[in-house]
Design a protein around this motif. Sequence first.
Motif, PDB file in Angstrom:
ATOM      1  N   PHE A   1       0.827  -1.210   0.000  1.00  0.00           N
ATOM      2  CA  PHE A   1       0.000   0.000   0.000  1.00  0.00           C
ATOM      3  C   PHE A   1       0.862   1.261   0.000  1.00  0.00           C
ATOM      4  O   PHE A   1       0.481   2.284  -0.546  1.00  0.00           O
ATOM      5  CB  PHE A   1      -0.956  -0.006   1.190  1.00  0.00           C
ATOM      6  CG  PHE A   1      -2.069  -0.995   1.040  1.00  0.00           C
ATOM      7  CD1 PHE A   1      -2.832  -1.024  -0.121  1.00  0.00           C
ATOM      8  CD2 PHE A   1      -2.367  -1.902   2.046  1.00  0.00           C
ATOM      9  CE1 PHE A   1      -3.859  -1.939  -0.271  1.00  0.00           C
ATOM     10  CE2 PHE A   1      -3.388  -2.816   1.897  1.00  0.00           C
ATOM     11  CZ  PHE A   1      -4.140  -2.838   0.739  1.00  0.00           C
TER      12      PHE A   1
ATOM     13  N   VAL B   1     -10.400  -1.445   0.373  1.00  0.00           N
ATOM     14  CA  VAL B   1     -10.266  -2.178  -0.889  1.00  0.00           C
ATOM     15  C   VAL B   1     -10.138  -3.702  -0.717  1.00  0.00           C
ATOM     16  O   VAL B   1     -10.795  -4.452  -1.443  1.00  0.00           O
ATOM     17  CB  VAL B   1      -9.096  -1.592  -1.720  1.00  0.00           C
ATOM     18  CG1 VAL B   1      -8.782  -2.469  -2.924  1.00  0.00           C
ATOM     19  CG2 VAL B   1      -9.450  -0.185  -2.174  1.00  0.00           C
ATOM     20  N   PRO B   2      -9.338  -4.207   0.250  1.00  0.00           N
ATOM     21  CA  PRO B   2      -9.222  -5.671   0.360  1.00  0.00           C
ATOM     22  C   PRO B   2     -10.557  -6.387   0.549  1.00  0.00           C
ATOM     23  O   PRO B   2     -10.706  -7.520   0.109  1.00  0.00           O
ATOM     24  CB  PRO B   2      -8.328  -5.862   1.590  1.00  0.00           C
ATOM     25  CG  PRO B   2      -7.505  -4.629   1.634  1.00  0.00           C
ATOM     26  CD  PRO B   2      -8.410  -3.530   1.172  1.00  0.00           C
TER      27      PRO B   2
ATOM     28  N   PHE C   1     -12.282  -8.037  -2.444  1.00  0.00           N
ATOM     29  CA  PHE C   1     -11.707  -9.228  -3.068  1.00  0.00           C
ATOM     30  C   PHE C   1     -12.102 -10.478  -2.267  1.00  0.00           C
ATOM     31  O   PHE C   1     -11.269 -11.179  -1.725  1.00  0.00           O
ATOM     32  CB  PHE C   1     -10.185  -9.090  -3.161  1.00  0.00           C
ATOM     33  CG  PHE C   1      -9.754  -8.051  -4.151  1.00  0.00           C
ATOM     34  CD1 PHE C   1      -9.516  -8.394  -5.471  1.00  0.00           C
ATOM     35  CD2 PHE C   1      -9.627  -6.717  -3.773  1.00  0.00           C
ATOM     36  CE1 PHE C   1      -9.141  -7.435  -6.399  1.00  0.00           C
ATOM     37  CE2 PHE C   1      -9.256  -5.752  -4.692  1.00  0.00           C
ATOM     38  CZ  PHE C   1      -9.014  -6.105  -6.005  1.00  0.00           C
ATOM     39  N   GLY C   2     -13.387 -10.702  -2.178  1.00  0.00           N
ATOM     40  CA  GLY C   2     -13.868 -11.904  -1.495  1.00  0.00           C
ATOM     41  C   GLY C   2     -14.108 -11.710  -0.022  1.00  0.00           C
ATOM     42  O   GLY C   2     -14.447 -12.655   0.675  1.00  0.00           O
TER      43      GLY C   2
END
Lengths: 284, 301
Positions: free
Chosen positions: A137, A151-152, A155-156
Amino acid sequence: MSEWLKKKSTQQAASKSFVYLLLIGGSILFLIPFIWMLSTSFKTLEDVWVLPPQWIPKPFIWKNYFKALTVLPFFKYTINTVIITVSCIIGTLLSASLVAYGFARMRFPGKGPLFFILIATMMIPGQVTLIPTFILFKYLGWIDTFLPLIVPTFFGGSAFAVFMLRQFFLTIPVELDEAAILDGCTPFEIYWRIILPLSKPALGSLAIFVFMGTWNDFLGPLIYINSMDKRTIALGLQAFMGQYAGEWNLMMAAAVIFLLPCLIIFFVAQKLFVQGIVVSGVKG
Amino acid sequence: MKLTRTEKREALTGYLCISPWILGLIIFTAGPIIASIIISFTNWDLVTSASWIGLANYQKLLGKDPIFWKSLQVTLYYTVLNVPLALIFSIAIAVLMNQNVRGIFLFRTLYYLPAIVPAVATAILWRWIFHHEFGILNILIGFLGIPPQKWLVDPHLVIPAFVIMSIWGVGGGMLIYLAGLQGIPSQLYEAAEIDGATSWKKFTSVTLPMLSPVILYNLIMGIIGSFQAGFTTSYIMTSGGPNNASMFYVLYLFINAFEYFKMGLACAQAWVLFIIILVITIIVFKKSENWVYYEGVGKGR
């Protein structure tokens, strides 16, 4: 025989009162910290330092709460925390449900091993990936923004979220999908129009887990946020403690304000859980 | 094995669905894991370029870093104290919560409440509770005739203080045991009663064996959790003091990484922690064959 029954019923009554004694004694011990927090939060600073402590503050200082709210940019912190929390809930619900749908409904080569990897990632301690993720980051120039915190989740979400939703999706009858396919629905329409609406209880409880995790997160904001005006409440509260060391009445008031949304959601969620059970019970 | 057209389409849709997770796996899990191994063999402060130093970080940690050993000792002490106590308290409370008395739902909510208090709020609240002069804990133990203690200032008491605070939040574990207790068939208790078993005998011969898989689950989660515990609370309450007596493993890792910018050393610390947790988990699993009872499998192998 009646003698024996009599003896048994007095025994039961005795054990019942013993249970109540334990229950009430224990709950007093568990509640004292809360009562102590509330009591301190309404005291004047002089009364904080009075021995033995008064449980019911006299005078009763409501102003501590206003002071705690205004002395810090608490409003700004709350907005920041809400932005991050809502984004994380949206990110997790959308992406984890899509991934879970893939694992629950689609057949594709490598599904078994991939699902095993998903479960295995739950066992890796967060400290292992912490530093490289921070460095990533940093290179993206995302330090001192909310992006590393949000943001993470797109992703699932997390392995736990995917696993939990997949387990729930597996309980939805496949016949519904098949009927929809006959009606000409695409897999994405089935996901959006059938699976998601039927999974409201599971999505609801997942949203609560994500809320609790994000609202309370301290390490994440501590690492990624530098500017004063981008702080979350958890971070602001810690700074507040440095500034007002010793002013326990204000600190307790601030802690109560921080804790309140969690309490409210907990009580609301209890109803939601029960409703979820009732609804699925009627349907099943 | 050749896929038909519809099968191919389905597989493609499947991959599309799980693609966010695959990307996340590569970017936020697999990539960082590999990077972390590599960084742990370097000397990197994020400013100057990294240089390869082989196993030096590991040697430094295990050889001559007294604070590292202290942090390991602190964490072990906390784990040894916290895990059994949390286990006993959460089972005892779960048994209490499983009683068929009026108002039990209210009591369940009350006992669970501390578990939802955010760690930052818990830390601030308990710093005040542990205050050596005006804290409520010293006043309460005063009623029992125990002299006031300097909880967070006394190196011998700071870890027990953290354990007391942790026991306050046993509600989460308690709920899992409660679910386990409610799954025990009542016929077993009735049968034991016919055989003339006392309440204690019923607890040791029916409840505990039937609960043992849940105990194993909570035990492993408790150990893993305790080894990674203490960051937020020790950071806020004691900053690792006094004299490093509450320097939890993860707090020292954080300090190395984000205060001294010793990225390589901190990555090495993370891997040592991972290996310790892995080894202990495997040992507990292996030993568990002796005491965990799985229904339908039968005793003896």
